[in-house]
Write a protein that holds these residues in place. Structure first.
Motif, PDB file in Angstrom:
ATOM      1  N   HIS A  54       0.755  -1.218   0.074  1.00 28.35           N
ATOM      2  CA  HIS A  54       0.014  -0.124  -0.008  1.00 28.35           C
ATOM      3  C   HIS A  54       0.782   1.113   0.014  1.00 28.35           C
ATOM      4  O   HIS A  54       1.631   1.639   1.098  1.00 28.35           O
ATOM      5  CB  HIS A  54      -0.732  -0.178   1.287  1.00 28.35           C
ATOM      6  N   ILE A  55       0.821   1.898  -1.204  1.00 29.42           N
ATOM      7  CA  ILE A  55       1.799   3.211  -1.037  1.00 29.42           C
ATOM      8  C   ILE A  55       1.099   4.300  -1.973  1.00 29.42           C
ATOM      9  O   ILE A  55       1.297   4.696  -3.121  1.00 29.42           O
ATOM     10  CB  ILE A  55       3.217   2.828  -1.603  1.00 29.42           C
ATOM     11  N   PRO A  56      -0.250   4.709  -1.432  1.00 28.98           N
ATOM     12  CA  PRO A  56      -1.114   5.942  -2.178  1.00 28.98           C
ATOM     13  C   PRO A  56      -0.557   7.018  -2.518  1.00 28.98           C
ATOM     14  O   PRO A  56      -0.936   7.249  -3.656  1.00 28.98           O
ATOM     15  CB  PRO A  56      -1.988   5.935  -1.155  1.00 28.98           C
ATOM     16  N   ALA A  57       0.539   7.346  -2.083  1.00 30.10           N
ATOM     17  CA  ALA A  57       1.123   8.907  -2.626  1.00 30.10           C
ATOM     18  C   ALA A  57       1.671   8.689  -3.907  1.00 30.10           C
ATOM     19  O   ALA A  57       1.880   9.347  -4.804  1.00 30.10           O
ATOM     20  CB  ALA A  57       2.163   9.264  -1.564  1.00 30.10           C
ATOM     21  N   LEU A  58       2.345   7.277  -4.040  1.00 29.98           N
ATOM     22  CA  LEU A  58       2.952   7.113  -5.457  1.00 29.98           C
ATOM     23  C   LEU A  58       2.098   6.334  -6.402  1.00 29.98           C
ATOM     24  O   LEU A  58       2.187   6.661  -7.665  1.00 29.98           O
ATOM     25  CB  LEU A  58       4.136   6.068  -5.313  1.00 29.98           C
ATOM     26  N   THR A  59       1.214   5.609  -5.968  1.00 27.48           N
ATOM     27  CA  THR A  59       0.314   5.122  -6.852  1.00 27.48           C
ATOM     28  C   THR A  59      -0.747   5.785  -7.215  1.00 27.48           C
ATOM     29  O   THR A  59      -1.524   5.676  -8.413  1.00 27.48           O
ATOM     30  CB  THR A  59      -0.312   3.525  -6.675  1.00 27.48           C
ATOM     31  N   GLY A  60      -1.158   6.767  -6.334  1.00 30.68           N
ATOM     32  CA  GLY A  60      -2.584   7.300  -6.632  1.00 30.68           C
ATOM     33  C   GLY A  60      -3.890   6.759  -6.497  1.00 30.68           C
ATOM     34  O   GLY A  60      -4.836   7.154  -6.712  1.00 30.68           O
ATOM     35  N   VAL A  61      -3.813   5.568  -6.047  1.00 31.10           N
ATOM     36  CA  VAL A  61      -4.773   4.444  -5.543  1.00 31.10           C
ATOM     37  C   VAL A  61      -4.945   4.686  -4.055  1.00 31.10           C
ATOM     38  O   VAL A  61      -4.292   4.275  -3.477  1.00 31.10           O
ATOM     39  CB  VAL A  61      -4.630   3.249  -6.116  1.00 31.10           C
ATOM     40  N   ASP A 121      -0.954   7.497   7.376  1.00 34.47           N
ATOM     41  CA  ASP A 121      -2.363   7.337   8.084  1.00 34.47           C
ATOM     42  C   ASP A 121      -2.383   6.358   9.041  1.00 34.47           C
ATOM     43  O   ASP A 121      -2.648   5.214   8.760  1.00 34.47           O
ATOM     44  CB  ASP A 121      -3.289   7.143   7.108  1.00 34.47           C
ATOM     45  N   LEU A 122      -2.010   6.651  10.450  1.00 30.94           N
ATOM     46  CA  LEU A 122      -1.746   5.523  11.380  1.00 30.94           C
ATOM     47  C   LEU A 122      -3.345   5.123  11.886  1.00 30.94           C
ATOM     48  O   LEU A 122      -3.588   4.121  12.601  1.00 30.94           O
ATOM     49  CB  LEU A 122      -1.169   6.112  12.613  1.00 30.94           C
ATOM     50  N   LEU A 123      -4.267   5.925  11.652  1.00 32.35           N
ATOM     51  CA  LEU A 123      -5.659   5.218  11.893  1.00 32.35           C
ATOM     52  C   LEU A 123      -6.017   4.142  11.041  1.00 32.35           C
ATOM     53  O   LEU A 123      -6.212   3.069  11.520  1.00 32.35           O
ATOM     54  CB  LEU A 123      -6.783   6.464  11.733  1.00 32.35           C
ATOM     55  N   ASP A 124      -5.718   4.325   9.643  1.00 35.56           N
ATOM     56  CA  ASP A 124      -6.022   3.235   8.723  1.00 35.56           C
ATOM     57  C   ASP A 124      -4.882   1.828   9.113  1.00 35.56           C
ATOM     58  O   ASP A 124      -5.474   0.784   9.028  1.00 35.56           O
ATOM     59  CB  ASP A 124      -5.492   3.724   7.291  1.00 35.56           C
ATOM     60  N   PHE A 125      -3.888   2.260   9.442  1.00 38.74           N
ATOM     61  CA  PHE A 125      -2.815   1.218   9.755  1.00 38.74           C
ATOM     62  C   PHE A 125      -3.243   0.316  10.809  1.00 38.74           C
ATOM     63  O   PHE A 125      -3.275  -0.857  11.128  1.00 38.74           O
ATOM     64  CB  PHE A 125      -1.401   1.676   9.960  1.00 38.74           C
ATOM     65  N   ALA A 126      -3.732   1.146  11.921  1.00 44.27           N
ATOM     66  CA  ALA A 126      -4.107   0.460  13.197  1.00 44.27           C
ATOM     67  C   ALA A 126      -5.262  -0.323  13.068  1.00 44.27           C
ATOM     68  O   ALA A 126      -5.406  -1.289  13.853  1.00 44.27           O
ATOM     69  CB  ALA A 126      -4.027   1.593  14.248  1.00 44.27           C
ATOM     70  N   GLN A 127      -6.272   0.417  12.122  1.00 47.03           N
ATOM     71  CA  GLN A 127      -7.312  -0.553  11.856  1.00 47.03           C
ATOM     72  C   GLN A 127      -7.212  -2.004  11.113  1.00 47.03           C
ATOM     73  O   GLN A 127      -7.930  -2.889  11.518  1.00 47.03           O
ATOM     74  CB  GLN A 127      -8.474   0.170  11.213  1.00 47.03           C
ATOM     75  N   CYS A 128      -6.152  -1.927  10.381  1.00 43.59           N
ATOM     76  CA  CYS A 128      -5.739  -2.958   9.776  1.00 43.59           C
ATOM     77  C   CYS A 128      -5.171  -4.100  10.842  1.00 43.59           C
ATOM     78  O   CYS A 128      -5.704  -5.270  10.587  1.00 43.59           O
ATOM     79  CB  CYS A 128      -4.491  -2.801   8.782  1.00 43.59           C
ATOM     80  N   VAL A 129      -4.421  -3.674  11.643  1.00 43.66           N
ATOM     81  CA  VAL A 129      -3.993  -4.473  12.761  1.00 43.66           C
ATOM     82  C   VAL A 129      -5.184  -5.000  13.546  1.00 43.66           C
ATOM     83  O   VAL A 129      -5.473  -6.206  13.698  1.00 43.66           O
ATOM     84  CB  VAL A 129      -2.983  -3.836  13.642  1.00 43.66           C
ATOM     85  N   VAL A 146       7.176   3.657   6.613  1.00 40.63           N
ATOM     86  CA  VAL A 146       7.568   5.057   6.948  1.00 40.63           C
ATOM     87  C   VAL A 146       8.359   5.112   7.907  1.00 40.63           C
ATOM     88  O   VAL A 146       8.205   5.164   9.227  1.00 40.63           O
ATOM     89  CB  VAL A 146       6.316   6.155   7.113  1.00 40.63           C
ATOM     90  N   ASP A 147       9.906   5.225   7.897  1.00 42.44           N
ATOM     91  CA  ASP A 147      11.044   4.615   8.537  1.00 42.44           C
ATOM     92  C   ASP A 147      10.838   5.726   9.702  1.00 42.44           C
ATOM     93  O   ASP A 147      11.402   5.435  10.872  1.00 42.44           O
ATOM     94  CB  ASP A 147      12.185   4.632   7.857  1.00 42.44           C
ATOM     95  N   GLU A 148      10.923   6.949   9.233  1.00 41.63           N
ATOM     96  CA  GLU A 148      10.839   8.123  10.376  1.00 41.63           C
ATOM     97  C   GLU A 148       9.764   8.133  11.540  1.00 41.63           C
ATOM     98  O   GLU A 148       9.853   8.688  12.447  1.00 41.63           O
ATOM     99  CB  GLU A 148      10.925   9.171   9.837  1.00 41.63           C
ATOM    100  N   ALA A 191       4.030   3.137  14.702  1.00 40.20           N
ATOM    101  CA  ALA A 191       3.555   2.011  14.043  1.00 40.20           C
ATOM    102  C   ALA A 191       3.742   0.736  15.131  1.00 40.20           C
ATOM    103  O   ALA A 191       2.881   0.092  15.022  1.00 40.20           O
ATOM    104  CB  ALA A 191       4.033   1.758  12.831  1.00 40.20           C
ATOM    105  N   LEU A 192       4.984   0.788  15.776  1.00 39.99           N
ATOM    106  CA  LEU A 192       4.951  -0.476  16.631  1.00 39.99           C
ATOM    107  C   LEU A 192       3.993  -0.415  17.830  1.00 39.99           C
ATOM    108  O   LEU A 192       3.694  -1.377  18.168  1.00 39.99           O
ATOM    109  CB  LEU A 192       6.486  -0.235  17.091  1.00 39.99           C
ATOM    110  N   VAL A 193       3.746   0.877  18.214  1.00 36.24           N
ATOM    111  CA  VAL A 193       2.766   0.898  19.259  1.00 36.24           C
ATOM    112  C   VAL A 193       1.503   0.440  18.644  1.00 36.24           C
ATOM    113  O   VAL A 193       0.918  -0.240  19.534  1.00 36.24           O
ATOM    114  CB  VAL A 193       2.846   2.359  19.898  1.00 36.24           C
ATOM    115  N   MET A 194       1.345   0.560  17.473  1.00 33.39           N
ATOM    116  CA  MET A 194      -0.274   0.310  16.737  1.00 33.39           C
ATOM    117  C   MET A 194      -0.002  -1.252  16.360  1.00 33.39           C
ATOM    118  O   MET A 194      -0.971  -1.694  16.046  1.00 33.39           O
ATOM    119  CB  MET A 194      -0.564   1.240  15.716  1.00 33.39           C
ATOM    120  N   GLY A 195       1.060  -1.873  16.598  1.00 35.87           N
ATOM    121  CA  GLY A 195       1.156  -3.196  16.176  1.00 35.87           C
ATOM    122  C   GLY A 195       1.646  -3.611  15.189  1.00 35.87           C
ATOM    123  O   GLY A 195       1.601  -5.019  14.630  1.00 35.87           O
ATOM    124  N   ALA A 196       2.648  -2.855  14.670  1.00 35.53           N
ATOM    125  CA  ALA A 196       3.430  -3.393  13.570  1.00 35.53           C
ATOM    126  C   ALA A 196       4.213  -4.434  13.959  1.00 35.53           C
ATOM    127  O   ALA A 196       4.889  -4.465  15.068  1.00 35.53           O
ATOM    128  CB  ALA A 196       4.356  -2.049  13.025  1.00 35.53           C
TER     129      ALA A 196
END
Ligand SMILES: CC(=O)N[C@H](C=O)[C@@H](O)[C@H](O)[C@H](O)CO
Ligand SMILES: CC(=O)C(=O)O
Length: 320
Positions: free
Chosen positions: A144-151, A178-186, A200-202, A207-212
């Motif tokens: 999932h990389i919406p900024a580059l695919t435009g999807v 979008d950490l809301l979207d990521f966290a909801q995936c988890v 998003v390395d920085e 994201a680890l807190v959200m369950g990555a």
């Protein structure tokens, strides 16, 4: 069904595709590159032919040869080699997926087609499903990389019911802020043994807190060791050290982002840090400027991110 496989976790370096000054792929340094990642950065998983690898700027035959070289050179050294096989043409994507299976890769990943685009979740899943079916024994990751695919279809929607459609679905590589979207995936898929890989390395600590469960990124090529220290601190619940590590990584990324940061600059930085020549990028990208490289080098030195630095300069802002 995919054979049960060890879960992809920890850091995954998005590999650069080394090139010669004439713009051909420089296969000769890939063996060295594998050793560098394992020995110097403690990184044992790779993601080949993605954004950082200029995968979409390579020909299909080049993508096949690059994938083969990484799988061959990584044998008995790397834990997992995931090949990005996304393409605008379903046929090409299927060909690459089948090829990844033939050469013994550990997984495949696919981005959304980005010229003629899928406009809803179902169409996107149908596309992914057709690609996954070309490699029915390989774990499949949606990239999932919406900024580059435009999807812009939210990852949470894509994941809803995906395993019923794609039995080999094994995880998500999420390259968005979008950490809301990521966290909801988890949250919505906790019981399934998916890999949730943040891109998003920085912002990895958030994201680890959200369950990555792991991370795929360009900076793990040269900041893998540092990032592993952050993962270890997080693991032992030493959040203040983990935060210090994240801040330290951010100081570097923030600095280069302000100078203009992308794949070309990643190639220049990796050449500097590893000593392995990554060469120029391919058009439409342009080589990083000398000014960029000089500034990035000074910053790497002051943060003590260059292992072979001359200590006489002292480290101005080195973080532990
Ligand atoms: C757009 C892009 O290339 N993202 C990379 C991987 O997803 C990241 O590793 C970034 O390079 C990194 O987070 C720095 O912004
Ligand atoms: C960063 C990343 O995951 C990629 O280069 O595809």
């Amino acid at each position: 069904m995919a054979s049960p496989k060890k879960k992809l976790q920890g850091l995954v370096a998005a590999t650069i595709t080394p090139m010669t000054e004439h713009g051909e792929i420089n296969f000769s340094v890939i063996g060295q590159y594998v050793d560098y990642l394992v020995k110097e950065q403690g990184v044992k998983n790779i993601f080949v032919n993605g954004t950082t690898g200029e995968g979409l700027s390579l020909s299909i035959s080049e993508r096949r040869r690059v994938a083969e070289e990484w799988v061959t050179k990584g044998r008995n050294k790397l834990d997992q080699v995931v090949i990005h096989v996304g393409a605008l043409s379903l046929k090409e994507s299927q060909e690459l997926a089948q090829h990844a299976a033939e050469i013994g890769a550990d997984g495949i990943a696919v981005i959304a087609p980005f010229f003629l685009k899928p406009w809803n979740k179902d169409v996107l899943i149908n596309f992914l499903k057709e690609v996954a079916a070309a490699a029915p024994a390989l774990p499949f990751y949606y990239y999932h990389i919406p900024a580059l695919t435009g999807v812009k279809i939210r990852a949470e929607e894509v994941l809803d019911g995906i395993q019923e459609k794609i039995p080999t679905f094994q995880g998500l590589k999420f390259s968005d802020t979008d950490l809301l979207d990521f966290a909801q995936c988890v949250d919505q898929n906790r019981q399934r043994q998916f890999a949730f890989l943040f891109g998003v390395d920085e912002q990895l600590l958030s994201a680890l807190v959200m369950g990555a469960t792991g991370a795929v990124g360009s900076t793990y090529n040269y900041l893998g060791k540092k990032t592993n220290q952050m993962l270890e601190a997080f693991e032992r619940k030493d959040f203040s050290s983990a935060l210090n590590h994240q801040f330290c990584i951010q100081r570097f990324i923030n600095f280069v982002v302000k100078l203009g940061f992308g794949v070309s600059q990643t190639k220049a930085i990796m050449t500097l840090v590893s000593g392995i020549p990554m060469g120029p990028p391919r058009l439409p990208l342009q080589k990083a400027s000398r000014e960029f490289t000089d500034n990035a080098e000074a910053k790497l030195r002051s943060l003590d991110f260059l292992s072979f630095n001359d200590l006489k300069d002292g480290n101005l802002e080195a973080c532990s």
